[in-house]
Design a protein around this motif. Structure first.
Motif, PDB file in Angstrom:
ATOM      1  N   VAL A  43     -42.908 -33.002   5.294  1.00  0.00           N
ATOM      2  CA  VAL A  43     -42.197 -31.536   5.059  1.00  0.00           C
ATOM      3  C   VAL A  43     -41.931 -31.473   3.564  1.00  0.00           C
ATOM      4  O   VAL A  43     -41.887 -32.488   2.849  1.00  0.00           O
ATOM      5  CB  VAL A  43     -40.842 -31.759   5.526  1.00  0.00           C
ATOM      6  N   GLU A  44     -42.737 -30.313   2.894  1.00  0.00           N
ATOM      7  CA  GLU A  44     -42.681 -29.852   1.927  1.00  0.00           C
ATOM      8  C   GLU A  44     -41.760 -28.979   1.090  1.00  0.00           C
ATOM      9  O   GLU A  44     -42.167 -28.314   0.728  1.00  0.00           O
ATOM     10  CB  GLU A  44     -44.562 -30.024   0.863  1.00  0.00           C
ATOM     11  N   PRO A  45     -40.601 -29.274   0.709  1.00  0.00           N
ATOM     12  CA  PRO A  45     -39.453 -28.144   0.694  1.00  0.00           C
ATOM     13  C   PRO A  45     -39.997 -27.670  -0.541  1.00  0.00           C
ATOM     14  O   PRO A  45     -40.932 -28.739  -2.216  1.00  0.00           O
ATOM     15  CB  PRO A  45     -38.263 -28.553   0.612  1.00  0.00           C
ATOM     16  N   ALA A  46     -39.436 -26.638  -1.113  1.00  0.00           N
ATOM     17  CA  ALA A  46     -40.038 -26.280  -2.656  1.00  0.00           C
ATOM     18  C   ALA A  46     -38.329 -26.429  -3.485  1.00  0.00           C
ATOM     19  O   ALA A  46     -38.826 -26.355  -4.680  1.00  0.00           O
ATOM     20  CB  ALA A  46     -39.933 -24.606  -2.342  1.00  0.00           C
ATOM     21  N   ASP A  47     -37.688 -26.458  -2.765  1.00  0.00           N
ATOM     22  CA  ASP A  47     -36.034 -26.796  -4.208  1.00  0.00           C
ATOM     23  C   ASP A  47     -35.445 -28.191  -3.027  1.00  0.00           C
ATOM     24  O   ASP A  47     -35.885 -27.729  -2.103  1.00  0.00           O
ATOM     25  CB  ASP A  47     -35.736 -25.227  -4.381  1.00  0.00           C
ATOM     26  N   ILE A  48     -33.871 -28.165  -4.172  1.00  0.00           N
ATOM     27  CA  ILE A  48     -33.197 -28.693  -3.678  1.00  0.00           C
ATOM     28  C   ILE A  48     -32.443 -28.589  -2.365  1.00  0.00           C
ATOM     29  O   ILE A  48     -32.419 -29.214  -1.268  1.00  0.00           O
ATOM     30  CB  ILE A  48     -32.152 -28.757  -4.967  1.00  0.00           C
ATOM     31  N   PRO A  49     -32.077 -27.277  -1.807  1.00  0.00           N
ATOM     32  CA  PRO A  49     -31.666 -27.004  -0.854  1.00  0.00           C
ATOM     33  C   PRO A  49     -32.871 -27.307   0.595  1.00  0.00           C
ATOM     34  O   PRO A  49     -31.709 -27.411   1.290  1.00  0.00           O
ATOM     35  CB  PRO A  49     -31.672 -25.456  -0.865  1.00  0.00           C
ATOM     36  N   GLY A  50     -33.550 -27.216   0.083  1.00  0.00           N
ATOM     37  CA  GLY A  50     -34.575 -27.744   1.184  1.00  0.00           C
ATOM     38  C   GLY A  50     -35.407 -28.601   1.562  1.00  0.00           C
ATOM     39  O   GLY A  50     -34.911 -29.291   2.288  1.00  0.00           O
TER      40      GLY A  50
END
Ligand SMILES: Cc1cc2nc3c(=O)[nH]c(=O)nc-3n(C[C@H](O)[C@H](O)[C@H](O)COP(=O)(O)OP(=O)(O)OC[C@H]3O[C@@H](n4cnc5c(N)ncnc54)[C@H](O)[C@@H]3O)c2cc1C
Length: 439
Positions: A43-50
């Motif tokens: 998983v490569e989230p784009a931001d902190i909520p991700g």
């Protein structure tokens, strides 16, 4: 952790929860195959909520979470057998605030060390840490694996420059430790706790460092020696002199060859500053060595510096890499024991020591068989422990990785470390079993 059967079903559920941040492709899985096996998904989230959402989704799916950057140092430590999700921060790579006047920088933890360096260079500043693989290593990895390089002698390590972190913890809370300014109020020293935590405490998402003006120039001198012991003695002589090195590397003949030096064992002396300062250092070194030490031309010096920085990376897939830490004065007997054990077993030992810090990197290569390699690794650890220090196997080839204890140290601090882990990650969500003592 709870949940149903981890694996393929979990990936589908994660996809539903996290959308395009899930990267199920082979390339990504291979890149993030932390010791022990490929992740169920990346998983490569784009931001902190991700990041928060990914942690929550992993929990629901019954998967552990291995925080990652670009995967350059995931193989250090115990192999984890828990089905896990690799959570990479590499889509979060912005430099958020560089205050050149205050000499601080706040950066997302997925930024590479090289990218951060380029941003600081534009203002004539510098984070003077020189880890290997700077083009790939992320700031999060730099902190969590507590990396540095030969310049540690002159400028210290991660803990000396890191003043603040922001991290996502096991319960999804986004916490801050330290701050944006050089002087901070008291409280738990989260930044220092995260330095060297190897992904076992939480996901680092932001970091604040103090920085300094960039050194005008760096010059490298070389003083050859008949043996590693003699090179270490010369390094001690430099330390006791009026030469002011920012790096001091003693290398044995095999390491010299690997570094492209044709002179056998040597001590390499780095000095930094303005051209007149460098000239003065050269003069002092010449006086100390009776004219034996030579200054490398800038281009050659730069190439050698690069090679020294990368020396800790496994030379090939069969290399067993050991990081030894003892007092600088204990290096000669400990490294002599390692060289002797290697010679007897028919194993090549390339050794480069940060002679002023007491940290030495040993590459064990060309072993006739696994037993020989294991024997030398054990002898190196025994020598380091007898010398009052430690020896960590940072890269272990093939099947040996299933059997050898990478850390090999029953630290007195272990009980405290276990309590810290239990307080911050009670369910063992993050990188379970990876660290010393199975933390
Ligand atoms: C196996 C091992 C055991 C250690 N045991 C102790 C100890 O009992 N008491 C103590 O004061 N210091 C211990 N240390 C820390 C060591 O003395 C530090 O290296 C030293 O304090 C200098 O810190 P540094 O940040 O410059 O680390 P470096 O020498 O650059 O590297 C430290 C690395 O070792 C790891 N590490 C840090 N502390 C520990 C630890 N307690 N156990 C295992 N790994 C650790 C970190 O992940 C980090 O990557 C240990 C280090 C190692 C590798």
């Amino acid at each position: 952790m709870n949940g149903d059967r981890p694996g393929g079903d979990a990936t589908a559920a994660l996809r539903e929860a996290l959308g395009d941040a899930v990267r199920p492709d082979f390339d990504a899985k291979f890149r993030f195959a932390a010791a022990g096996g490929a992740p169920e998904c990346v998983v490569e989230p784009a931001d902190i909520p991700g990041v928060v959402a990914a942690i929550d989704a992993a929990r629901r799916a019954g998967l552990a979470v291995v925080p990652a950057g670009n995967g350059t140092h995931l193989r250090i430590g115990w192999r984890s057998r828990a089905p896990h999700l690799a959570l990479s921060t590499r889509q979060m790579g912005r430099v958020l605030a560089h205050d050149a006047g205050d000499m601080t920088v706040r950066v997302e933890c997925g930024a590479t060390v090289a990218a951060l360096d380029a941003a600081l260079a534009a203002a004539g500043q510098w984070l003077p840490l020189d880890p290997p693989r700077a083009e790939a290593m992320t700031v999060g990895g730099l902190i969590a694996a507590d990396r540095n390089g030969p310049l540690r002698l002159g400028y210290g390590g991660v803990r000396d420059w890191l003043i603040g972190v922001r991290a996502v913890m096991a319960d999804g809370a986004v916490v801050r430790g330290g701050g944006q300014v050089v002087k901070n109020v008291a409280g738990y020293d989260l930044p220092r706790l995260f330095a060297g935590s190897f992904g076992t405490l939480g996901v680092l998402v932001e970091a604040t460092f103090k920085v300094r003006p960039r050194a005008a120039a760096l010059a490298l001198g070389e003083w050859t020696a008949p043996t590693l012991a003699a090179a270490l003695a010369r390094a001690q002589a430099v330390m006791a002199s009026d030469v002011q090195p920012v790096l001091l590397e003693a290398v044995n003949e095999s390491a010299a060859e690997a570094l492209g030096l044709d002179s056998g064992a040597s001590v390499l002396i780095g000095v930094a500053g303005s051209p007149p300062h460098l000239d003065e250092q050269e003069r002092r070194l010449a006086a100390l060595s009776g004219g034996a030490a030579v200054r490398h031309a800038p281009e050659r010096g730069d190439a050698l510096l690069r090679a020294l920085r990368e020396f800790s990376q496994p030379a090939d897939d069969d290399a067993l890499v050991i990081r030894v830490g003892v007092l600088p004065t204990a290096l000669p007997p400990v490294l002599a024991e390692i060289e002797t054990a290697a010679r007897r077993a028919g194993v090549v030992a390339e050794i480069a020591a940060h002679a002023g810090n007491g940290v030495a990197w040993c590459q064990l290569l060309g072993a006739p068989d696994e037993a020989a390699l294991q024997g030398v690794a054990a002898a190196a650890r025994a020598a380091a422990l007898r010398g009052g220090g430690w020896a960590v196997y940072e890269a272990i080839p093939g099947e040996l990785g299933e059997r050898l204890d990478p850390w090999g140290f029953d630290a007195p601090a272990l009980a405290v470390m276990r309590r810290v882990k239990a307080a911050l990650d009670p369910d063992g969500l993050f990188s379970p079993g990876r660290f010393v003592g199975g933390i």
